[in-house]
Design an enzyme around this catalytic site. Structure first.
Site, PDB file in Angstrom:
ATOM      1  N   TYR A 263      18.506 -96.103  41.314  1.00  0.00           N
ATOM      2  CA  TYR A 263      18.038 -95.726  39.950  1.00  0.00           C
ATOM      3  C   TYR A 263      18.698 -94.697  39.218  1.00  0.00           C
ATOM      4  O   TYR A 263      18.945 -94.869  37.962  1.00  0.00           O
ATOM      5  CB  TYR A 263      16.628 -95.643  40.084  1.00  0.00           C
ATOM      6  CG  TYR A 263      15.912 -95.178  38.911  1.00  0.00           C
ATOM      7  CD1 TYR A 263      15.413 -95.999  38.045  1.00  0.00           C
ATOM      8  CD2 TYR A 263      15.755 -93.668  38.582  1.00  0.00           C
ATOM      9  CE1 TYR A 263      14.586 -95.601  36.755  1.00  0.00           C
ATOM     10  CE2 TYR A 263      14.967 -93.688  37.470  1.00  0.00           C
ATOM     11  CZ  TYR A 263      14.523 -94.448  36.399  1.00  0.00           C
ATOM     12  OH  TYR A 263      13.901 -93.985  35.270  1.00  0.00           O
ATOM     13  N   ASP A 298      12.891-103.265  38.974  1.00  0.00           N
ATOM     14  CA  ASP A 298      12.146-103.654  37.384  1.00  0.00           C
ATOM     15  C   ASP A 298      13.074-103.057  36.293  1.00  0.00           C
ATOM     16  O   ASP A 298      12.974-103.535  35.268  1.00  0.00           O
ATOM     17  CB  ASP A 298      10.932-103.147  37.444  1.00  0.00           C
ATOM     18  CG  ASP A 298      10.667-101.595  37.912  1.00  0.00           C
ATOM     19  OD1 ASP A 298      10.788-101.084  37.035  1.00  0.00           O
ATOM     20  OD2 ASP A 298      10.750-101.518  39.102  1.00  0.00           O
ATOM     21  N   LYS A 370       6.350-104.285  44.791  1.00  0.00           N
ATOM     22  CA  LYS A 370       5.691-103.667  43.622  1.00  0.00           C
ATOM     23  C   LYS A 370       6.164-104.473  42.290  1.00  0.00           C
ATOM     24  O   LYS A 370       7.297-104.621  42.013  1.00  0.00           O
ATOM     25  CB  LYS A 370       6.487-102.142  43.576  1.00  0.00           C
ATOM     26  CG  LYS A 370       5.900-101.692  42.248  1.00  0.00           C
ATOM     27  CD  LYS A 370       7.012-100.240  41.968  1.00  0.00           C
ATOM     28  CE  LYS A 370       8.256-101.028  41.388  1.00  0.00           C
ATOM     29  NZ  LYS A 370       9.186 -99.870  40.830  1.00  0.00           N
TER      30      LYS A 370
END
Length: 519
Positions: A263, A298, A370
């Protein structure tokens, strides 16, 4: 489990073998290097804390001192333990003496590694036992109080003021939340230090500090006793201080940490070498402390198309899974990320979302996945947004997700009000209760849209993993294989903080927490 999607698990095994080769190549690079943030985490685990008169954290002062004396490659644990032997001072006092300019570690005589690390052993063991005891506390509280059923209802607070966050967190727990995440202040991931003490002036979130962790942990424990279930606390150990924040979270009994391997590289332009070294030690700490890590796949779908690029999410999940296993994190602590981000105007988009979520559940059966709500196509139309969030909740309960970050009908308008959060919790509870057993009752049409979509995404993920294996992860990230974002191997923030390990280097905390071979 038997696949409802008719997945070929020989292909899944092929994907995992590719991920093993990719991640092991990364780990071979990581094993010979440390970073300033790893060494600051070591300082914190040794008991160094606080700031000087200018507000500079003492772990930063010590590590900068070691770097300026060309000692950092030998490791903070070796240099500080040697100073403890020679002076009789505690690590905290050594840090204070360095800060005051009264102690220079370069001027000291250094004993052999065996003697120094032997001297350090009981100190390191006590630090490890403190973290272990916090894990035991969590397990005892869950055993006594219980906790909410999965999917856990996960909500955020983001006022910038830790005391106001507590007010909002208490309200959320009263409404039914199972996990409270304290969003970090905008830009904290780019700070190469951890702020100190309680904070009240964050922007878009509240600074992640050890005192803020303690304040929120205390509040959630009080609320847990009141509502009769254990409430999990989440924060973020991404960015330039991943290992330090992981250490602080372990000390203060956080339960969930955003801790993705990629990330920071993709979305914060942090150097990939620095990030991949830091993520290893941070995950070792989280694994030992029993913390669930959340990964960030995500986010890929906020910059790339969810239909066209779904396979990149799956490929990254495989890589994150392997990197987590190397760091000693069991599957039960892997909150692998994905998101409900299909364009609402795509015909049968709900079926494609359902296929992706069911596929993730079947491929990672033990992981508390998640699942992230729609954000990219939330328009400010709160009525449509509430429906989008409802469809997201349906997919989650249908496919047995683990952690449900609740969607807000006011997404794209403002930071959620307490009333917005209440409506989100009410929506999820209504759907979860009424559809609890839906996944056990419904099968999918053989060779239908859902079957075809899941198998297509798996095949594409294997193709991508094959390309990444050929290039290596570093070069693949340069090509922009994830989220359409390209990052240079030598670029980004924090590269100067990467250090080759010297001959005397050891990290006894990593060794004790991991006990494996990747050290």
């Amino acid at each position: 489990m038997k696949s409802k999607l008719d997945l070929d698990f020989r292909k899944v095994e092929r994907a995992r073998k590719l991920a093993v080769n990719i991640a092991d190549g990364v780990q071979n690079f990581v094993a010979g290097r440390t970073t300033v943030s790893v060494e600051r985490a070591v300082c914190r685990l040794m008991g160094i804390d606080g700031v000087d008169s200018y507000g500079v954290p003492l772990p930063n002062i010590v590590v900068e001192h070691l770097a300026s004396r060309n000692l950092l490659q030998e490791g903070a644990s070796y240099c500080i333990a040697n100073a403890m032997m020679k002076t009789g001072l505690s690590p905290q006092r050594i840090a204070e003496e360095i800060s005051a300019g009264r102690l220079d570690l370069l001027s000291m005589n250094y004993s052999g590694e065996e003697e120094v690390y032997g001297f350090l052993e009981p100190f390191a063991q006590r630090a490890i036992e403190k973290i272990r005891d916090r894990r035991f506390e969590r397990e005892a509280l869950i055993e006594r109080l219980g906790e909410g059923p999965r999917p856990y209802l996960y909500v955020i607070v983001a006022t910038g003021n830790i005391y106001e966050d507590v007010v909002q967190a208490r309200a959320a727990v009263s409404q039914g939340a199972d996990i409270v995440a304290v969003i970090r202040s905008t830009g904290q991931s780019l700070l190469d230090y951890v702020p100190y003490g309680p904070t009240t002036e964050g922007f878009g979130g509240t600074y992640a500090t050890q005192e803020n962790f303690r304040i929120m942990r205390t509040a959630l424990d009080e609320m847990g006793e009141k509502v009769g279930k254990y409430i999990r606390l989440c924060n973020y150990c991404s960015g330039l201080c991943m290992p330090e924040i992981a250490a602080m979270g372990a000390m203060e009994r956080l339960d969930v940490m955003l801790n993705d391997a990629l990330y920071g590289i993709l979305f914060r332009d942090i150097n990939m070498q620095r990030t991949l070294i830091d993520q290893f030690f941070s995950r070792v700490i989280n694994g030992f402390a029993g913390v669930i890590i959340n990964t960030g796949e995500d986010n890929y779908l906020t910059t790339a198309d969810a239909y066209q690029e779904a396979h990149t999410v799956l490929a990254s999940q495989f890589i994150n899974e392997r990197l987590a296993l190397i760091a000693g994190i069991p599957e039960e602590q892997m909150g692998l990320g994905h998101a409900f981000e299909m364009d609402p105007d795509i015909e049968n988009g709900f079926l494609y979302e359902l296929a992706q979520a069911q596929m993730s559940r079947e491929i990672f059966p033990k992981a508390p996945l998640k699942y992230m709500p729609p954000t990219k196509f939330m328009t400010g139309n709160i009525f449509k947004g509430y429906v989008q969030d409802a469809l997201f909740n349906v997919v989650s309960i249908w496919t047995n997700q683990g952690i449900q970050l609740l969607g807000m009908l006011t997404e794209a308008i403002h930071t959620p009000f307490m009333g917005d959060r209440y409506l989100a919790i009410e929506n999820a509870k209504y759907i979860f209760n009424n559809m609890r057993a839906l996944g056990d009752e419904v099968v999918f049409k053989k060779d239908g849209i859902i079957h075809a979509r899941a198998n297509q995404v798996l095949d594409q993920a294997i193709e991508l993993l094959t390309e990444i294996e050929e290039d290596g992860l570093f070069r693949a990230l340069e090509r922009g294989v994830f989220a359409g974002v390209r990052r240079p191997v030598e670029g980004g923030k924090g590269l100067s903080g990467v250090v080759l390990k010297g001959e005397r280097y050891r990290n006894p905390f990593l060794e004790k927490m991991l006990g494996g071979s990747y050290i």
